[in-house]
Enzyme design. Structure first.
Site, mmCIF file in Angstrom:
data_model
loop_
_atom_site.group_PDB
_atom_site.id
_atom_site.type_symbol
_atom_site.label_atom_id
_atom_site.label_comp_id
_atom_site.label_asym_id
_atom_site.label_seq_id
_atom_site.Cartn_x
_atom_site.Cartn_y
_atom_site.Cartn_z
ATOM 1 N N LYS A 45 1.773 -11.131 8.971
ATOM 2 C CA LYS A 45 0.718 -10.290 8.385
ATOM 3 C C LYS A 45 0.080 -11.153 7.309
ATOM 4 C CE LYS A 45 -0.054 -6.015 5.733
ATOM 5 N NZ LYS A 45 -0.816 -6.590 4.626
ATOM 6 N N THR A 70 0.824 -1.207 0.000
ATOM 7 C CA THR A 70 0.000 0.000 0.000
ATOM 8 C C THR A 70 0.857 1.255 0.000
ATOM 9 O OG1 THR A 70 -1.792 -1.146 1.157
ATOM 10 C CG2 THR A 70 -1.785 1.257 1.261
ATOM 11 N N TYR A 87 5.298 -11.435 5.831
ATOM 12 C CA TYR A 87 4.223 -10.762 5.113
ATOM 13 C C TYR A 87 3.707 -11.725 4.049
ATOM 14 C CZ TYR A 87 1.946 -6.897 2.502
ATOM 15 O OH TYR A 87 1.062 -6.073 1.849
ATOM 16 N N ASP A 135 -9.518 -6.579 4.873
ATOM 17 C CA ASP A 135 -10.411 -5.702 5.619
ATOM 18 C C ASP A 135 -11.864 -6.155 5.534
ATOM 19 O OD1 ASP A 135 -7.963 -4.482 5.451
ATOM 20 O OD2 ASP A 135 -8.694 -2.581 4.671
ATOM 21 N N GLU A 136 -12.260 -6.664 4.359
ATOM 22 C CA GLU A 136 -13.647 -7.035 4.128
ATOM 23 C C GLU A 136 -14.053 -8.311 4.853
ATOM 24 O OE1 GLU A 136 -11.230 -8.608 0.588
ATOM 25 O OE2 GLU A 136 -11.191 -6.934 2.022
ATOM 26 N N THR A 142 -2.405 -11.730 4.578
ATOM 27 C CA THR A 142 -3.304 -11.092 3.618
ATOM 28 C C THR A 142 -3.707 -12.111 2.565
ATOM 29 O OG1 THR A 142 -2.160 -8.993 4.032
ATOM 30 C CG2 THR A 142 -3.640 -9.079 2.135
ATOM 31 N N SER A 148 -5.403 -1.352 4.405
ATOM 32 C CA SER A 148 -5.274 -0.072 3.712
ATOM 33 C C SER A 148 -6.465 0.834 3.998
ATOM 34 C CB SER A 148 -5.134 -0.299 2.203
ATOM 35 O OG SER A 148 -6.257 -1.006 1.694
#
Length: 309
Positions: free
Chosen positions: A173, A51, A142, A200-201, A175, A217
């Site tokens: 992290k 990001t 990550y 996030d969703e 993702t 983000s």
């Protein structure tokens, strides 16, 4: 405090890198940026990641940016985690040493790009090399397989760490959408690792699985939405928590329909914060005014701007 005593809780913003119109870093914006994050209850940052356009920055720029985040966050932010990954392990070691020298709270690394590891053991061996360069800092892996193209099960990495010793390894992290792998990692080694969830969703799903820290983000401009979701969940009000997650999913669906890239996100950040984040670096592009007007209207219609106040 030992590395294994390190803890992190709540939202971790993955900050955008402010730039001038010519693409140079706009470092003076970092101080009001920190204040804006704090005003939303976001007290942790993960800088120079995807990001933050870390892959588009020079080594010197990444160091300067990390220094600015650490200095601007002093007394305001709880954690500044510096991403040190790249194409070269030698560069990652240099960035790790630098992060340690400037007082960052932790470091993180993607696997190397171009020449990529393909197994959990190979990732562990890379982390061993990076971690040795900053022996006092907690180190996070990550996991971003959509972009890194390293499609390992993170559980396999944690298994490999039983034999490939990385004393500073503290967690991940994460993702990705693989909630089975994420859940297995949360309980691995009696839950000793910190698993920061990065979609996030799906944050509410991760909360149910047992996550307590999240990197995202959209926390940059909608931290209040996610903090309300967490507070409602912690109180046992699942209906209210769902309402906030549904709002997140509603505006994210609009952004996904338009590509959800850095240029678009910088535009939204500029609108919500009143700070000018400038353009992204090529190959990412600034959107046309016509397209941005359409996006703004859709966000207005769905209640996005009211939700982030």
């Amino acid at each position: 405090m030992s590395v294994m005593d390190y803890q992190i809780d709540g939202l971790v913003a993955a900050p955008f890198t402010p730039m001038k119109g010519n693409g140079d870093l706009n470092l003076p914006l970092i101080e009001p940026y920190v204040d804006y994050l704090v005003s939303q209850g976001v007290l942790n940052t993960f800088v120079c990641g995807s990001t933050g356009e870390g892959a588009s920055l020079s080594m010197a720029e990444r160091k300067t940016l990390a220094e600015k985040w650490v200095s601007a966050g002093k007394g305001k932010l709880t954690n500044v985690i510096v991403h040190v990954g790249g194409c070269s392990l030698t560069d990652s070691q240099e960035l790790a040493r630098h992060a340690e020298s400037i007082g960052a709270q932790a470091i993180a690394s993607l696997p190397t790009c171009v020449f990529r590891p393909s197994t959990g053991k190979q990732v562990a061996e890379q982390l061993q090399i990076i971690g040795a360069a900053a022996p006092s800092l907690p180190l996070f892996y990550y996991h971003l397989p959509d972009m890194s193209k390293v499609n390992i099960m993170v559980e396999d990495l944690l298994d490999a760490l039983e034999t490939v010793k990385v004393p500073t390894f503290r967690g991940c992290k994460y993702t990705d959408y693989n909630m089975m792998d994420f859940g297995r990692c949360l309980v691995h080694s009696n839950g000793k690792y910190i698993m920061m969830y990065g979609r996030d969703e799906q944050g509410l799903c991760a909360l149910v699985m047992g996550a307590t820290s999240f990197v995202g983000s959209t926390f940059n401009y909608s931290g209040k939405v996610y903090n309300r979701m967490r507070a409602a969940y912690d109180k046992g009000d699942l209906e209210a928590a769902r309402k906030e997650q549904h709002m997140s999913q509603l505006f994210l669906r609009i952004l996904f329909d338009y590509g959800m890239d850095i240029g678009l996100n910088k535009y939204i950040m500029t609108m919500t914060s009143g700070l000018d984040f400038g353009p992204p670096r090529p190959p990412m592009q600034r959107r046309s005014e016509e397209e941005l007007t359409k996006i703004k209207a859709k966000l207005q219609a769905c209640g996005f701007f009211d939700s982030v106040k």
